[in-house]
Scaffold this active site. Structure first.
Site, PDB file in Angstrom:
ATOM      1  CG  ASP A   9      33.848  37.764  38.420  1.00 56.02           C
ATOM      2  OD1 ASP A   9      33.734  38.333  37.109  1.00 56.02           O
ATOM      3  OD2 ASP A   9      33.718  38.308  39.230  1.00 56.02           O
TER       4      ASP A   9
ATOM      5  NE  ARG B 199      30.700  39.594  30.053  1.00 56.68           N
ATOM      6  CZ  ARG B 199      31.022  40.985  29.703  1.00 56.68           C
ATOM      7  NH1 ARG B 199      30.298  41.569  29.201  1.00 56.68           N
ATOM      8  NH2 ARG B 199      32.230  41.349  29.692  1.00 56.68           N
TER       9      ARG B 199
ATOM     10  NE  ARG C  20      35.340  35.884  44.035  1.00 47.98           N
ATOM     11  CZ  ARG C  20      36.238  36.290  43.196  1.00 47.98           C
ATOM     12  NH1 ARG C  20      35.778  36.965  42.163  1.00 47.98           N
ATOM     13  NH2 ARG C  20      37.255  36.841  43.882  1.00 47.98           N
TER      14      ARG C  20
ATOM     15  CE1 TYR D 202      28.093  31.522  39.119  1.00 48.44           C
ATOM     16  CE2 TYR D 202      25.991  32.313  39.410  1.00 48.44           C
ATOM     17  CZ  TYR D 202      27.345  32.374  38.554  1.00 48.44           C
ATOM     18  OH  TYR D 202      27.522  33.276  37.638  1.00 48.44           O
TER      19      TYR D 202
END
Length: 285
Positions: free
Chosen positions: A63, A61, A212, A124
């Site tokens: 952001d 999910r 992040r 990622y």
């Protein structure tokens, strides 16, 4: 009934999709806000001419502002609808979806498949440049500008100390009832010929803001504000450090989700649902 079991008369369908996250408030439905889930479910409802909105389950999910190239989702459809539309579903979705979302493939999923719980890992990429002039205008929605020179070797030295299974509470936004224990399988950085530094981050799963936050810590090492040992010390402390910044989302892209062989899916689903404890701690009851 477990959500790994498909109801009688239904077919589980896997969707592989990509999207530019700039125009979305993330993946998950949020009332009137524009989200990826909302757009894909509505497009499915229309092209299938269904009175009921199909409900998607997703691998990760993302952001608000985060992109995806290799997102995976599943949806359970009535068998007769799947039989009627499967041959032309990708093309029909292309005609209905907005241009910042594409569904690349749809296929009947193997038995027990769950886009979220069957996943072995998510990969990622975070892209950043330290070029003194800033970001190439054509890449501005996908690359972060860091206005200090970055030492990629120092960043990789720091990254290597974070690999393995740990409690990443120091790098996660805590959610009630959710564990912050994750296995970080890969964290490495490479500067391309264009000067863009790509950080590749792979783990079995990620907690909220984990990627992040990790990148924020590594940037502090890369620009010389902290030594390579600092991110590991923050991890060991187990609490949020005000010096760890959550970098902006637009540099982050979900590139790929990995799944086991079909015969290993059931075992993976059970393992994913097991609540983990910190390495060396007693198992949870």
């Amino acid at each position: 009934m477990s959500d790994d079991v498909v109801a009688d008369g239904m077919v589980r369908v896997r969707l592989d999709l990509a999207y530019d996250g700039a125009g979305f408030h993330g993946w998950a439905r949020q009332g009137e806000r524009r989200t990826v889930q909302q757009e894909v479910e509505e497009a499915l409802r229309i092209v299938l001419r269904s009175a009921v909105r199909p409900e998607l389950t997703v691998a990760g999910r993302t952001d608000a502002g985060v992109h995806a190239r290799g997102q995976v989702a599943h949806v359970d459809l009535p068998a007769e609808l799947w039989a009627e539309h499967r041959q032309k579903l990708v093309k029909r979705l292309a005609g209905r979806l907005p241009k910042d979302i594409r569904v690349w493939a749809v296929a009947r999923a193997p038995e027990g498949f769950n886009a979220r719980f069957s996943a072995l890992w998510r990969r990622y990429a975070y892209r950043v440049t330290d070029h003194p002039s800033g970001v190439d205008p054509l890449l501005r929605s996908h690359v972060l500008w860091h206005d200090w020179p970055l030492d990629v070797d120092a960043m990789n030295e720091a990254a290597g100390q974070l690999l393995g299974e740990h409690d990443f509470a120091a790098y996660c936004k805590k959610r009630e009832g959710a564990t912050t224990i994750r296995t970080l399988q890969r964290l490495s950085l490479e500067r391309g010929a264009d000067g863009v530094i790509t950080a590749t981050v792979r783990a079995d799963a990620f907690c909220h803001n984990m990627v992040r936050s990790l990148i924020g810590a590594l940037l502090f090492v890369g620009d010389g504000h902290r030594p390579p040992e600092w991110p590991r010390r923050v991890l060991a402390a187990g609490v949020r450090d005000s010096a760890v910044h959550v970098v902006r989302p637009h540099g982050l892209t979900l590139e790929e989700v990995g799944y086991p062989a079909d015969e290993l899916i059931a075992a993976r689903n059970r393992e994913s649902r097991r609540k983990r404890t910190a390495p060396g701690a007693a198992a949870c009851c």
